[in-house]
Design an enzyme around this catalytic site. Sequence first.
Site, PDB file in Angstrom:
ATOM      1  N   ASP A 121     -32.184 -16.413  -1.487  1.00  0.00           N
ATOM      2  CA  ASP A 121     -33.035 -16.245  -0.001  1.00  0.00           C
ATOM      3  C   ASP A 121     -33.970 -15.140  -0.193  1.00  0.00           C
ATOM      4  O   ASP A 121     -35.002 -15.405   0.962  1.00  0.00           O
ATOM      5  CB  ASP A 121     -31.590 -15.821   0.753  1.00  0.00           C
ATOM      6  CG  ASP A 121     -29.960 -16.331   0.741  1.00  0.00           C
ATOM      7  OD1 ASP A 121     -30.181 -17.013   1.653  1.00  0.00           O
ATOM      8  OD2 ASP A 121     -29.532 -16.294  -0.415  1.00  0.00           O
ATOM      9  N   THR A 192     -25.652 -19.969   2.496  1.00  0.00           N
ATOM     10  CA  THR A 192     -25.904 -18.986   1.716  1.00  0.00           C
ATOM     11  C   THR A 192     -24.327 -18.826   0.546  1.00  0.00           C
ATOM     12  O   THR A 192     -23.637 -19.072  -0.517  1.00  0.00           O
ATOM     13  CB  THR A 192     -26.327 -17.488   1.433  1.00  0.00           C
ATOM     14  OG1 THR A 192     -27.399 -17.794   2.347  1.00  0.00           O
ATOM     15  CG2 THR A 192     -26.249 -16.558   0.325  1.00  0.00           C
TER      16      THR A 192
HETATM   17 MG    MG Z   1     -29.896 -18.122   5.675  1.00  0.00          MG
END
Ligand code: MG
Length: 407
Positions: A121, A192
């Site tokens: 990320d 995620t």
């Molecule tokens: Mg995200």
Amino acid sequence: MFLNVTNKVTLLLERQMTILIARINSLVQTFCTSCIQQIQFTPVVKAVKRISFSVSVCKYHVTLNSELSVMSGSPAVVMRLVASAYRVAEKAGAIVRRVLHSGELGIVEKTGANDLQTLADRLAQQSICASLSKRFPKITIIGEEDLPVEEVSGDLMETGQEEEILHKPCPAEYRELKEEEIVVWVDPLDGTKEYTEASMCLRRQTEARTPHNRPDTSKPHSTALWLLDNVTVLIGIAYGGRAIAGVINQPFYNYQLGEGAALGRTIWGMVGLGAFGFELQEVPGDRRIVTTTRSHSNKLVIDCVDAMEPHEVIRVGGAGNKIIQLVEGRASAYVFASIGCKKWDTCAPEAVLQAVGGKLTDIYGNAYRYDANVKHMNSTGVLATLRNHEYYTSRVPQSVLQALKSE
Ligand code: MG
Ligand code: AMP
Ligand code: MG
């Protein structure tokens, strides 16, 4: 009433010249004969590769103006932005794959165990934001991750532009957009939670593997690899508070092909132009297949899904992934009656969906706005469909509407 459109086009390649002339001819054939006053092609001067033409069209065909401008070799800012975002999303997708295969995810909990951030990320967002802001310094870019301001290493920078996008005609209403009027919403890794679970699955597989043992795909942990398809990189482009274009990279597309296969695909779309990189399909007949969250469910989410009287419910991760399901005919509605989803989750998906005639709203049927100063949370839920949006909004129970009260 006639409008005179004159364009001079300078091209470097003979091949492009041929394509251009064919394109002009096909455009001209679409006019009413009365509106064409004159069409003049000057001879092609070999050394300069220059062609001039002049067309007069009636007011109903002034859209030709924007098409001709695109062909004149000066793509609109927004087309250049989408062309860059396409390549930048591809690079981010490569980063997401690389971190997964390194096995070192560097997981950090943000608000809790179901709200995670990984090294992927962080690196993907740095790469996207630094690359886009270098080329388009006046654009407002809002990324999901809260990261310290620091120099981004050169290997994270992407300077390419997808050539095919530069050759597409910009819809007339976006032709004159300026950088400072555009807001870009970035979700560097959507899904995620599913990404971390797929990573654990891969790790277990690797550990279970001995020189004589191929991984046993009948074991439950092996099946979690499907979660890889839940992961996307989202770059949404907004103007005037509306999502107008979006790029969705799916880094693990084709993961089923196994080791050595080329993974990933990029889908993009622009309102008024269309969407590309996939085959548009619809759920057959009047079947209602509802797709919803798998890792952020609660009573409101379940009540709302049930109220749709679905024939089937699919629980998967990622807002980007769920919109892909809608446009590929695997789901009829994305229903999420809860807070949690943010503007960076919905901007790119909304633009792609709208580009093919779909709709993304809150559960009241109201559109979200994407101006730079809006609050990030989509606090009145998400309802997205390719068709029959009104059916789904009409089915949302009063109790759910009350609980997620519109501000
Ligand atoms: Mg995200
Ligand atoms: P999901 O369908 O659960 O994958 O959610 C779609 C997007 O919204 C993902 O980016 C999630 O991280 C985000 N999201 C939804 N609900 C929550 C929540 N309760 N907390 C944090 N993020 C959420
Ligand atoms: Mg997300």
